[in-house]
Each structure stands twice: as C-alpha cells, then as structure tokens.
Write an enzyme that holds these catalytic residues in place. Structure first.
Site, mmCIF file in Angstrom:
data_model
loop_
_atom_site.group_PDB
_atom_site.id
_atom_site.type_symbol
_atom_site.label_atom_id
_atom_site.label_comp_id
_atom_site.label_asym_id
_atom_site.label_seq_id
_atom_site.Cartn_x
_atom_site.Cartn_y
_atom_site.Cartn_z
ATOM 1 N N ARG A 146 -38.001 9.334 7.776
ATOM 2 C CA ARG A 146 -36.497 9.258 7.038
ATOM 3 C C ARG A 146 -35.433 8.683 7.573
ATOM 4 O O ARG A 146 -34.188 9.330 6.987
ATOM 5 C CB ARG A 146 -36.556 10.838 7.123
ATOM 6 C CG ARG A 146 -37.669 11.972 6.590
ATOM 7 C CD ARG A 146 -36.939 13.309 6.256
ATOM 8 N NE ARG A 146 -37.860 14.207 5.147
ATOM 9 C CZ ARG A 146 -38.019 14.377 4.604
ATOM 10 N NH1 ARG A 146 -37.159 13.743 3.779
ATOM 11 N NH2 ARG A 146 -38.618 15.390 4.130
ATOM 12 N N ASP A 177 -32.609 9.689 -2.539
ATOM 13 C CA ASP A 177 -31.533 8.968 -2.023
ATOM 14 C C ASP A 177 -32.342 7.846 -1.353
ATOM 15 O O ASP A 177 -31.200 6.513 -1.360
ATOM 16 C CB ASP A 177 -31.690 9.777 -0.359
ATOM 17 C CG ASP A 177 -30.425 10.587 0.116
ATOM 18 O OD1 ASP A 177 -29.781 10.865 -1.271
ATOM 19 O OD2 ASP A 177 -30.918 11.586 0.928
ATOM 20 N N LYS A 203 -40.550 9.515 -5.799
ATOM 21 C CA LYS A 203 -41.961 10.330 -5.608
ATOM 22 C C LYS A 203 -40.812 11.627 -4.854
ATOM 23 O O LYS A 203 -39.623 11.620 -4.661
ATOM 24 C CB LYS A 203 -41.752 9.386 -4.059
ATOM 25 C CG LYS A 203 -43.051 10.083 -3.036
ATOM 26 C CD LYS A 203 -42.147 10.300 -1.446
ATOM 27 C CE LYS A 203 -40.933 11.210 -2.164
ATOM 28 N NZ LYS A 203 -40.581 11.254 -0.565
ATOM 29 N N THR A 204 -41.154 12.730 -4.687
ATOM 30 C CA THR A 204 -41.110 14.032 -4.684
ATOM 31 C C THR A 204 -41.378 14.278 -5.319
ATOM 32 O O THR A 204 -41.952 14.717 -5.955
ATOM 33 C CB THR A 204 -39.787 13.955 -3.834
ATOM 34 O OG1 THR A 204 -39.770 14.862 -3.645
ATOM 35 C CG2 THR A 204 -39.097 14.342 -5.601
ATOM 36 N N ASP A 206 -40.811 17.872 -4.927
ATOM 37 C CA ASP A 206 -39.785 18.439 -5.294
ATOM 38 C C ASP A 206 -38.845 18.969 -7.099
ATOM 39 O O ASP A 206 -38.544 19.202 -7.338
ATOM 40 C CB ASP A 206 -38.118 18.506 -4.706
ATOM 41 C CG ASP A 206 -38.766 18.631 -2.878
ATOM 42 O OD1 ASP A 206 -39.617 19.251 -2.937
ATOM 43 O OD2 ASP A 206 -37.456 18.809 -2.342
HETATM 44 P P1 FBP Z 1 -38.849 14.203 0.157
HETATM 45 O O1 FBP Z 1 -37.261 14.602 -0.589
HETATM 46 O O2 FBP Z 1 -38.647 13.609 0.787
HETATM 47 O O3 FBP Z 1 -39.658 14.066 -1.620
HETATM 48 O O4 FBP Z 1 -39.204 15.704 0.633
HETATM 49 C C1 FBP Z 1 -39.524 17.066 0.022
HETATM 50 C C2 FBP Z 1 -39.671 18.209 1.418
HETATM 51 O O5 FBP Z 1 -41.369 18.481 1.567
HETATM 52 C C3 FBP Z 1 -39.105 19.144 1.056
HETATM 53 O O6 FBP Z 1 -39.737 20.262 -0.084
HETATM 54 C C4 FBP Z 1 -39.155 20.048 2.111
HETATM 55 O O7 FBP Z 1 -37.832 20.850 2.421
HETATM 56 C C5 FBP Z 1 -38.826 19.502 2.907
HETATM 57 O O8 FBP Z 1 -39.787 17.720 2.370
HETATM 58 C C6 FBP Z 1 -39.494 19.185 4.610
HETATM 59 O O9 FBP Z 1 -38.874 18.447 5.530
HETATM 60 P P2 FBP Z 1 -39.864 17.992 6.474
HETATM 61 O O10 FBP Z 1 -41.300 17.117 6.278
HETATM 62 O O11 FBP Z 1 -38.891 16.618 7.748
HETATM 63 O O12 FBP Z 1 -40.783 18.587 6.786
#
Ligand code: FBP
Length: 554
Positions: A146, A177, A203-204, A206
């Site tokens: 990240r 981002d 990608k995501t 979410d």
């Molecule tokens: P991205 O936005 O980087 O795709 O990540 C989404 C996510 O999976 C969310 O749904 C969740 O809240 C978060 O990442 C969890 O983050 P981590 O992997 O740092 O625990």
C-alpha cells in the site's frame, strides 16, 4: 515440492476469452481514435496540473493493420493495494501480448507493491514462472503493498530505476488512489522527458472504481460471488434450524456495492446501505429499530430467525457516530493518550471519557456495548486515530437490536426469541480462484494494456467495456486517466483525484433492492446462488453481477 489441487491444474489449462476485436492476432489490431477528452469536473484546474497528459483522445481497438512502431519493450508491472481475484491474469495477459509481439520483449514484476519500484526489488518473468499463476487467485505472483507513489522524490527514484533496466512502460494495477498516482507519475515522466509510459488497470473488490468509462473494477465479481455463496449457505442453515439471526458483515472499506450486490444475489431479510444511512441521517438507534422491526414481525409469524447484511464501513456514515469518532480522536490527541493509557481501570477510563466528550457524543457512547466502547480506545492507527474498520459493527448492531427487543418485550409488543450469530466475510473472497468473468476480464485488461503501450499511449487506463454481453462483444480500448479526475479536499489540501463511486440511491441496483426489501424483511425469500462454477453451461459459468446486469437494464 508444491502440491497442486485438481482445480488448480485444471485452471492452468483454461484459455481466457478476449474481446472479439483482440482475437485477430497482434498484427491485425489497429487503433481508432475518438474525441479529445475533458475531466469530469474542475477542467481548468486539472488541465493546469496535467499540461502534458490532459485532453488526450479516447481510443478503441479494432481489426485492421497494426501500425504501431516496432520497438523493444521492457515493461514493469506493479500490483497495488488489497488483493482482488484476477490480478494474476492481468499479468498473464500483459505477458502474452508482449511476447506475441516480440519474443525479445521483457516483463519485470516489481515486488510487494509500489515499494518494489522504489527499492528496485523485482523479478523477470519467463514462461515457466507465468504458467504457474494462470487463472489463479491472489497477488502472490509478486506480492502487493500500500505504499503510495506520490512524491517528487519517489518519482525521481522511479525514473532512475526505469533507466537502469531500460524500462519503456510501467503498468500499475490498482484502485482509485493507485490510478490517480499513475496519472501523476505519467505526467511527471512526460514533463521531465523520461521516455517511460504509464498505464493503469482498474482493480478493487470494493467496486468503487467505476464511472461512465469503467463499468466495473476487477475482483468485484468473484469476491461478491464468494460472499454470496456463503451467505446463501447461512440462509439455508437459518431456514433449517429456525433459531438464529445471523449478522454478516461484508468488506467494502467505504462504499456499499459489495453488500448491495450480495443482497441482490441472496435476498436476505435486512441489508444496510451506508449511503442511504448517510442520506437519511439515520442514528444508531433508528438503524437498530429498523432491524428490530423485521425481527419483531417475523417473530410474530413464528420465524425467530433471519439474516442481516452489514457493510463494513457503515458506522462512518452514521452522522452521530462520525462526530463521536472525531471527538475521541481529539480527546486522545498527543500526550493525552498517555494519560488515558496510564489509568488503571475501565471505570477510571470511563470517567475520563465522560468528562471529555460532549453530552450528545456521550449519549451515543453510552448505548454502545462495552466491548465496542473499549475497541474504540484500543485500536489506533499510527496517527493515533480510531481504526473504524476494526469496529465489529455486526456485533454492535445485534447488541443494539437485542436492547430494542428487550424494551419491546417489557412494553408487551414483542414475544419472540432472539439469538444472534456473527460473521465477517472479507479476506475469504479477495484471493478466490477468479470466476470465468474475472479471469476473462483481467486477461483482457492486461492484453489490452500492452496494446496501449505498443501504440505509445501514456497516462491511460486500460478499458474493456460492454461487459454484460458475451466476451466476443466486449469493447477494448483506453481512456486518459485525467478524464476521470476532479479536485477534492484531502488532508486539508486540494488534490486531483479519481472520484470514488459510492452506491447511487437513484441507480437501478438500489432501486431494485428498495422495491423488494419490505417483502424480504417480512417473508423468507432467500436465494441460494451456490459456488462459483468454472465448467459447464455458459448461463451458469459466465454470469456477471446483478449490479452490472441491472445497471445495463438487463
Ligand atoms: P483496495 O481498495 O486496495 O482494493 O482494498 C479493498 C479492501 O479489501 C477493503 O475492502 C478493506 O476494507 C481493505 O481493503 C482491507 O485492507 P487490508 O488488506 O490492509 O487489511
């Protein structure tokens, strides 16, 4: 020695489907340029910030003679942020297009996210390496991270690393981002005559990186199908045992697309939608009453069981809770945190909190179960702020509902039984074997990203659209990332960013849910989607999400 599961072996042999226009062979793909683009908002400001990459044309690929200039390509690829099913296939598609164009082309993977580029931590891919990851879930091919690529110092180092390896292009696979940062990096390279192109891929899990150009981010399809399978199984258990209410929290840091899609797939009794909670300025007590109404009515009809879906980010959308969080952050700012932590007992800490919060926030704090109260003070991020994502909102709401039901029992308006179980589905879905849709979509995004590189584009997002149709009809091309940008206030500064897409309350997926939820709340209308199918009839194996189908009017 690695042991492979039968499915893993079988998936290696799966041939992902490309959009029809990319199936003709590399020498027969040409570019059709569209109109020059403008950013969605704040045009003058975005143009001033991106003088070299702003206003470029939208493009699509079509069958025709490949007119790209032959040039040896050394491409670097980065996986950024949370895992999403299909990431490996983006890398495979990129690799295959690159090698099909010229065997001498090279693909370098930077390890552990954007940090790999800055630290020059990399691996060079070959067939053997790539073949082990085809159509598999996860980001373990090179890892993810990240770290944000956003400062001039980082860009300088990135330029040096690219020069060292003779890199001609970087592909960043990430969310809003990461793609914003891809656009900033593309502009930096262009402005400083660094001959390196930057291409992004959406990608995501979410699902909040979408707009008029990007129909959906990859990973959303598989993740929501995985959670929906589990929720469907829980619904069937609830309907068999008839004695539990299941509170299921599902991932989605901020937007409720995941929760809504799972609700459309499984028809639970309750699904909260954070965007609606905010729009209606609902309090915790109102939300608890809303859920309790369903529990109550079902109990009156002899059904002391049910399923409620809670989006991960919901508490941040409850106005009174947001105020409480900011007061707590203030209460423990700097040295005050040490004074608080030195207090020996919870009673002493409670008195400290009571003195520090406004009456309104204290009223909210007081109704929270003690475990949640304590969580608010235990889990802090490196800046000392409450980590809202760690709050167990599924337990919070079931406890609040229990209180409401106890009051109703006293008042003689409820006479049921309420026994709650809790689940959190998040990590279970992020690395699942990609569905056929995600396997095909991701491979196409990667393949297409290389075509953008080959044709010399910089600051573009790999775009594949018409996704609710069979892959043959998908449309491949590219969109300047600046087109998706606007100016938003971030950490006290105006920043150019890709707008995060929240659930639209006047959009077709929410409207469908809204039209049906009253019935789902009272009756048992559960649907059981079952496991993702990889082999079998297309109507079972190649399904897109309900969200995409409804958005496309299907
Ligand atoms: P991205 O936005 O980087 O795709 O990540 C989404 C996510 O999976 C969310 O749904 C969740 O809240 C978060 O990442 C969890 O983050 P981590 O992997 O740092 O625990």
């Amino acid at each position: 020695m690695k042991t492979l599961s039968p499915l893993q072996k079988a998936r290696y042999a799966y041939v992902p489907k490309l959009p029809g226009m990319l199936r003709h062979g590399i020498n027969e793909i040409c570019v059709k340029e569209g109109l020059a683009t403008e950013s969605v908002r704040d045009q003058e400001k975005i143009k001033a910030l991106f003088p070299n990459t702003y206003g470029k044309k939208e493009i699509t690929f079509e069958k025709g003679t490949n007119t790209s200039v032959a040039k040896k390509q050394v491409v670097g690829v980065i996986l950024s942020g949370g895992q999403a099913p299909g990431g490996h296939n983006v890398v495979c598609g990129l690799y295959d297009a690159l090698k099909a164009t010229d065997k001498e082309n090279t693909l370098i993977g930077f390890k552990n996210g954007p940090a790999g580029l800055i630290e020059d931590n990399y691996v060079v891919f070959d067939d053997e390496f790539i073949n082990e990851y085809r159509n598999t879930g996860g980001f373990d091919i090179i890892g993810s991270g990240r770290t944000k690529l956003e400062t001039e110092d980082q860009f300088k180092v990135a330029a040096e690393v690219c020069k060292k390896h003779g890199i001609t292009a970087i592909v960043i696979i990430g969310g809003d981002d990461s793609n914003t940062n891809a656009a900033v990096l593309a502009e930096y390279f262009a402005a400083n005559n660094v001959d390196v192109q930057v291409i992004g891929c959406p990608k995501t899990i979410d699902g909040d990186l979408k707009n008029e150009d990007i129909e959906c981010s990859f990973g959303f399809d598989t993740a929501t199908k995985t959670y929906s399978e589990l929720i469907g199984n829980i619904e069937r258990d609830a309907n068999s045992a008839k004695k539990y209410w299941h509170f299921v929290k599902v991932m989605g840091r901020s937007a409720s697309h995941v929760a809504l899609e799972c609700a459309l797939e499984t028809q639970p009794n309750i699904c909260l939608v954070s965007e609606e909670v905010e729009a209606k300025k609902m309090s915790l007590s109102q939300i608890a009453d809303y859920i309790a109404d369903s529990v109550n009515e079902r109990a009156n009809n002899g059904m002391n069981f049910g399923v409620a879906i809670i989006p991960e980010g919901v508490v941040e959308f409850v106005p009174e809770f947001k105020t409480l969080i900011s007061e707590i952050n203030e209460l423990l700012a700097g040295e005050k945190a040490t004074a608080f932590n030195n207090l020996g007992t919870w009673a002493e800490k409670y008195a400290f909190i009571e003195k520090g919060l406004t009456k309104e926030s204290m009223d909210v704090f007081a109704i929270l179960p003690q475990t949640i109260q304590q969580q608010l003070f235990l889990e802090r991020d490196p800046h000392g702020n409450v980590q809202v994502s760690l709050i167990e909102s599924e337990k919070l709401f079931s406890a609040l509902v229990k209180d409401k039901l106890a009051q109703r029992k006293k008042a003689g308006t409820y006479n049921g039984k309420f026994s709650a179980l809790h689940h959190f589905f998040g990590y279970e879905g992020r690395c699942a074997f990609p569905s056929n849709f995600d396997a095909d979509y991701c491979y196409s995004l990667g393949y297409n990203a290389f075509m953008l590189i080959q044709y010399g584009y910089n600051g573009y997002l790999s775009k594949v659209s018409n996704l609710s149709k069979p892959a043959e009809e998908w449309v491949a091309g590219g969109m300047p990332i600046t087109k998706m940008m606007n100016i938003e206030r971030r950490h006290g500064e105006d920043k150019p960013v890709i707008k995060k897409a929240l659930v639209e309350l006047d959009g077709k997926p929410f409207k469908f849910f809204e039209a049906n939820r009253e019935t789902w709340a009272k009756e048992t209308c559960f649907t059981y989607p079952g496991a993702i199918q990889y082999y079998g009839p297309s109507e079972v194996c190649d399904l897109t999400t309900r969200t995409l189908a409804l958005e496309k009017g299907e």
